[in-house]
Scaffold this motif. Structure first.
Motif, PDB file in Angstrom:
ATOM      1  N   GLU A  86       0.852  -1.186   0.000  1.00  0.00           N
ATOM      2  CA  GLU A  86       0.000   0.000   0.000  1.00  0.00           C
ATOM      3  C   GLU A  86       0.887   1.236   0.000  1.00  0.00           C
ATOM      4  N   ASP A  87       0.469   2.254  -0.724  1.00  0.00           N
ATOM      5  CA  ASP A  87       1.246   3.499  -0.757  1.00  0.00           C
ATOM      6  C   ASP A  87       0.751   4.426   0.340  1.00  0.00           C
ATOM      7  N   CYS A  88       1.067   4.063   1.567  1.00  0.00           N
ATOM      8  CA  CYS A  88       0.741   4.921   2.703  1.00  0.00           C
ATOM      9  C   CYS A  88       1.917   4.864   3.673  1.00  0.00           C
ATOM     10  N   PRO A  89       2.197   5.961   4.357  1.00  0.00           N
ATOM     11  CA  PRO A  89       3.372   6.032   5.230  1.00  0.00           C
ATOM     12  C   PRO A  89       3.417   4.968   6.320  1.00  0.00           C
ATOM     13  N   GLU A  90       2.268   4.451   6.719  1.00  0.00           N
ATOM     14  CA  GLU A  90       2.232   3.462   7.796  1.00  0.00           C
ATOM     15  C   GLU A  90       2.547   2.047   7.312  1.00  0.00           C
ATOM     16  N   PHE A  91       2.531   1.834   5.991  1.00  0.00           N
ATOM     17  CA  PHE A  91       2.758   0.486   5.465  1.00  0.00           C
ATOM     18  C   PHE A  91       4.234   0.110   5.604  1.00  0.00           C
ATOM     19  N   ASN A  92       4.495  -1.097   6.062  1.00  0.00           N
ATOM     20  CA  ASN A  92       5.866  -1.573   6.233  1.00  0.00           C
ATOM     21  C   ASN A  92       6.356  -2.236   4.949  1.00  0.00           C
TER      22      ASN A  92
END
Length: 182
Positions: A86-92
């Motif tokens: 996922e392109d979100c800052p929280e995704f590892n």
């Protein structure tokens, strides 16, 4: 006792480096010989891929809602590897750094290997995996990898991905960056 002599640049400095690209927007760009960074449009164009000689595809948006090309049958001439990121800052995304880098490395070490790494826009997830590859297998620092790629394509890894790349750099170079404490 030893300490790190320097740390990777702060995220805001890395983001400033991302502004180096002065070219137009294209669907695909060659980052280093035979390593291409692109978007879902090029990934869905089997004729163009064949013309380019692509032998491997790393899709960093596999099974994501934005990427409709997951059902493409590339045939026996193209090896496919899909990562669901996922392109979100929280995704590892860091859990895929070594797997993705290894797939890229193997592709580039085949006699006729050419690899396309893509996500939806080819600027965050896929760019992050290419930056990790350049750091792991080519010995680039994070700042140098960003400079290199952003001179060839507009990229914009999100802040969370940049922080994870900073951590990778610290892991990769901790043995080189150690010095004696005074």
């Amino acid at each position: 006792m030893r300490k790190l002599c320097r740390d990777p640049p702060p995220v805001n400095e890395l983001e400033a480096l991302l502004e180096n690209y002065k070219g137009g927007t294209r669907h695909v760009d060659e980052v280093i010989p035979n390593l291409y960074l692109g978007d879902v449009v090029i990934a869905n164009d089997k004729k163009k891929l064949k013309k380019m000689g692509i032998t491997h595809i790393l899709n960093a948006a596999h099974d994501s809602w934005e990427c409709t090309g997951n059902g493409i049958d590339y045939g026996p001439d193209i090896q496919y590897y899909g990562i669901t990121a996922e392109d979100c800052p929280e995704f590892n995304i860091s859990v895929y750094f070594r797997q993705g880098a290894q797939f890229i490395h193997q592709a580039l070490n085949t006699s006729t290997g050419k690899i396309l790494v893509h996500c939806v826009l080819g600027k965050s997830r896929s760019a992050t995996l290419i930056l990790a590859y350049l750091m792991i297998f080519q010995g680039f620092s994070l700042a140098d990898a960003i400079r290199h790629v952003s001179e060839r394509r507009w990229i914009a890894p999100n802040r969370g991905f940049l922080q994870q790349l900073q951590q990778l750099e610290m892991e990769l170079h901790s043995t080189f960056w150690r010095c004696s404490m005074l």
